[in-house]
Design a protein around this motif. Sequence first.
Motif, mmCIF file in Angstrom:
data_model
loop_
_atom_site.group_PDB
_atom_site.id
_atom_site.type_symbol
_atom_site.label_atom_id
_atom_site.label_comp_id
_atom_site.label_asym_id
_atom_site.label_seq_id
_atom_site.Cartn_x
_atom_site.Cartn_y
_atom_site.Cartn_z
ATOM 1 N N ARG A 84 -18.822 23.224 81.994
ATOM 2 C CA ARG A 84 -18.396 24.516 82.546
ATOM 3 C C ARG A 84 -19.612 25.423 82.696
ATOM 4 O O ARG A 84 -20.504 25.429 81.848
ATOM 5 C CB ARG A 84 -17.354 25.192 81.638
ATOM 6 C CG ARG A 84 -16.998 26.628 82.077
ATOM 7 C CD ARG A 84 -15.949 27.281 81.208
ATOM 8 N NE ARG A 84 -14.610 26.803 81.558
ATOM 9 C CZ ARG A 84 -13.498 27.169 80.905
ATOM 10 N NH1 ARG A 84 -13.582 28.008 79.875
ATOM 11 N NH2 ARG A 84 -12.330 26.694 81.282
ATOM 12 N N GLY A 85 -19.658 26.189 83.792
ATOM 13 C CA GLY A 85 -20.613 27.273 83.914
ATOM 14 C C GLY A 85 -21.894 26.980 84.668
ATOM 15 O O GLY A 85 -22.743 27.867 84.793
ATOM 16 N N ALA A 285 -25.604 31.624 76.802
ATOM 17 C CA ALA A 285 -24.992 31.047 75.604
ATOM 18 C C ALA A 285 -24.669 29.599 75.950
ATOM 19 O O ALA A 285 -23.935 29.341 76.910
ATOM 20 C CB ALA A 285 -23.733 31.812 75.218
ATOM 21 N N ARG A 286 -25.227 28.652 75.221
ATOM 22 C CA ARG A 286 -25.020 27.241 75.552
ATOM 23 C C ARG A 286 -24.607 26.471 74.323
ATOM 24 O O ARG A 286 -25.074 26.721 73.211
ATOM 25 C CB ARG A 286 -26.269 26.639 76.195
ATOM 26 C CG ARG A 286 -27.513 26.652 75.342
ATOM 27 C CD ARG A 286 -28.716 26.165 76.125
ATOM 28 N NE ARG A 286 -28.532 24.831 76.653
ATOM 29 C CZ ARG A 286 -29.231 24.318 77.658
ATOM 30 N NH1 ARG A 286 -30.159 25.044 78.250
ATOM 31 N NH2 ARG A 286 -29.024 23.096 78.078
ATOM 32 N N TYR A 287 -23.709 25.521 74.548
ATOM 33 C CA TYR A 287 -23.273 24.626 73.486
ATOM 34 C C TYR A 287 -22.911 23.304 74.130
ATOM 35 O O TYR A 287 -21.912 23.203 74.857
ATOM 36 C CB TYR A 287 -22.072 25.201 72.743
ATOM 37 C CG TYR A 287 -21.558 24.263 71.667
ATOM 38 C CD1 TYR A 287 -22.261 24.096 70.472
ATOM 39 C CD2 TYR A 287 -20.397 23.524 71.862
ATOM 40 C CE1 TYR A 287 -21.809 23.231 69.498
ATOM 41 C CE2 TYR A 287 -19.937 22.652 70.888
ATOM 42 C CZ TYR A 287 -20.648 22.506 69.719
ATOM 43 O OH TYR A 287 -20.200 21.631 68.749
ATOM 44 N N ASN A 293 -22.296 33.024 79.276
ATOM 45 C CA ASN A 293 -23.109 34.201 78.978
ATOM 46 C C ASN A 293 -22.921 34.732 77.566
ATOM 47 O O ASN A 293 -23.782 35.447 77.053
ATOM 48 C CB ASN A 293 -22.797 35.335 79.969
ATOM 49 C CG ASN A 293 -23.163 34.978 81.390
ATOM 50 O OD1 ASN A 293 -22.295 34.790 82.234
ATOM 51 N ND2 ASN A 293 -24.452 34.860 81.676
ATOM 52 N N THR A 294 -21.786 34.401 76.924
ATOM 53 C CA THR A 294 -21.504 34.919 75.581
ATOM 54 C C THR A 294 -20.946 33.824 74.686
ATOM 55 O O THR A 294 -20.406 32.816 75.172
ATOM 56 C CB THR A 294 -20.481 36.070 75.635
ATOM 57 O OG1 THR A 294 -19.191 35.541 76.035
ATOM 58 C CG2 THR A 294 -20.911 37.167 76.606
ATOM 59 N N GLN A 300 -14.086 29.881 74.077
ATOM 60 C CA GLN A 300 -12.999 29.698 75.031
ATOM 61 C C GLN A 300 -13.119 28.366 75.758
ATOM 62 O O GLN A 300 -12.115 27.678 75.981
ATOM 63 C CB GLN A 300 -12.992 30.834 76.049
ATOM 64 C CG GLN A 300 -11.867 30.714 77.085
ATOM 65 C CD GLN A 300 -11.922 31.804 78.138
ATOM 66 O OE1 GLN A 300 -12.721 32.732 78.050
ATOM 67 N NE2 GLN A 300 -11.061 31.685 79.147
ATOM 68 N N ALA A 301 -14.353 27.967 76.123
ATOM 69 C CA ALA A 301 -14.556 26.686 76.807
ATOM 70 C C ALA A 301 -14.120 25.522 75.922
ATOM 71 O O ALA A 301 -13.462 24.580 76.387
ATOM 72 C CB ALA A 301 -16.014 26.542 77.210
ATOM 73 N N ILE A 302 -14.482 25.568 74.656
ATOM 74 C CA ILE A 302 -14.086 24.501 73.728
ATOM 75 C C ILE A 302 -12.569 24.437 73.612
ATOM 76 O O ILE A 302 -11.956 23.354 73.671
ATOM 77 C CB ILE A 302 -14.745 24.723 72.355
ATOM 78 C CG1 ILE A 302 -16.266 24.584 72.459
ATOM 79 C CG2 ILE A 302 -14.189 23.736 71.327
ATOM 80 C CD1 ILE A 302 -17.013 24.993 71.214
ATOM 81 N N GLU A 303 -11.947 25.599 73.463
ATOM 82 C CA GLU A 303 -10.489 25.644 73.329
ATOM 83 C C GLU A 303 -9.807 25.156 74.605
ATOM 84 O O GLU A 303 -8.818 24.413 74.549
ATOM 85 C CB GLU A 303 -10.049 27.068 72.993
ATOM 86 C CG GLU A 303 -10.478 27.520 71.594
ATOM 87 C CD GLU A 303 -10.157 28.980 71.317
ATOM 88 O OE1 GLU A 303 -9.800 29.702 72.290
ATOM 89 O OE2 GLU A 303 -10.264 29.404 70.145
ATOM 90 N N ASP A 304 -10.340 25.546 75.753
ATOM 91 C CA ASP A 304 -9.747 25.107 77.017
ATOM 92 C C ASP A 304 -9.866 23.594 77.186
ATOM 93 O O ASP A 304 -8.927 22.933 77.660
ATOM 94 C CB ASP A 304 -10.432 25.813 78.192
ATOM 95 C CG ASP A 304 -10.013 27.273 78.331
ATOM 96 O OD1 ASP A 304 -9.045 27.683 77.656
ATOM 97 O OD2 ASP A 304 -10.675 28.003 79.102
ATOM 98 N N PHE A 305 -11.008 23.039 76.807
ATOM 99 C CA PHE A 305 -11.178 21.587 76.909
ATOM 100 C C PHE A 305 -10.210 20.864 75.983
ATOM 101 O O PHE A 305 -9.519 19.920 76.397
ATOM 102 C CB PHE A 305 -12.619 21.199 76.568
ATOM 103 C CG PHE A 305 -12.819 19.719 76.403
ATOM 104 C CD1 PHE A 305 -12.598 18.851 77.462
ATOM 105 C CD2 PHE A 305 -13.216 19.185 75.182
ATOM 106 C CE1 PHE A 305 -12.773 17.479 77.307
ATOM 107 C CE2 PHE A 305 -13.392 17.822 75.027
ATOM 108 C CZ PHE A 305 -13.166 16.959 76.092
ATOM 109 N N GLN A 306 -10.131 21.315 74.750
ATOM 110 C CA GLN A 306 -9.251 20.651 73.798
ATOM 111 C C GLN A 306 -7.775 20.790 74.177
ATOM 112 O O GLN A 306 -6.956 19.939 73.828
ATOM 113 C CB GLN A 306 -9.502 21.191 72.394
ATOM 114 C CG GLN A 306 -10.882 20.825 71.858
ATOM 115 C CD GLN A 306 -11.193 21.428 70.499
ATOM 116 O OE1 GLN A 306 -10.585 22.416 70.099
ATOM 117 N NE2 GLN A 306 -12.144 20.839 69.802
#
Length: 331
Positions: A84-85, A285-287, A293-294, A300-306
């Motif tokens: 994402r992003g 902000a990267r993981y 950006n934050t 939110q990206a992790i939660e959306d993927f899961q």
Amino acid sequence: MPAVTADTLTLARLPGLPERGTSWRPVRRVVTARRFLEGEGFAVRRPFPGVDLSLSDPFLLLDHMGAVEYAPGEAKGTSWHPHRGFETVTYIIDGAFAHQDTTGGGGLIADGATQWMTAGAGIQHIEQPTPELVASGGLFHGVQLWVNLPRSQKWVEPRYQDIRARDVALLSSADGGALVRIIAGELAGHAGPGMTYTPITYLHATVSPGGRLDLPWPADFSALVYVLSGRGLVGQEGRPLDEGQLAVFGAGDALTVRAADSQPAAAGGWEILVLGGLPIREPIARYGPFVMNTRAEIVQAIEDFQAGRMGTVPARPVPHRTTADEPLPPI
């Protein structure tokens, strides 16, 4: 190497640039790529991140895969994974990769082709060597570039571009000694086929031994040169740049590089990537596979993927080991 070749004497030529009156960009830093294992265990050389990302902005990562001669059973790829992003750009110089994603995009990336995937709001994809390469082995060489998206475009709909080798724009240096392939962006009025959200220029050049390549370059773009094979000199100051090294340039409106008079036998010419783009200059902000950006957007990206909100892996996917049910570690 390379997959896309042409008689430079038949191509449109870049304009000659005068020594005086041209604002040649100086070399600010030379970085040697570090080695990592990615995906299911294939080796990459990664010149960035590792430098300050402000120097490579708007690019986030460059992975150089090969060149490697795989034995039967050695070739590896990735399992299904999300992004994402930002955008991933996979350029295959020799060999082939099969791509598939949850938008329905995909196909074979081979011998000079490029797969341009805009992750945007969220996508899953897989990249695997072909069954023929796994079974028989063979030469494989490619690169993957991550291009950041500005805050205003991180939530665009995902899309896939299949850029075939024949679509790439071809130019010659002023003296005919270098072949330039424009994958995306514009150079001296000539445009490459890649459609970009972030303004960039992405080139692959082959410079014959002793040959010089002068490139007009937008003054507001960053400028990077990475060596795929061979050796040469960069900048007016003539700093050496060998395989697996990246040059970061300072301000100016033109670049100059020159191939060494002698090249390794396997290389032939000096093979380089030339990259640049309009810096985004926003917080990063990267993981893992997410770049936002934050920190809150990463969570939110992790939660959306899961929760399954980044596309559905197709019922008949490319053979893979799925990660869809594996929880991501906390950040």
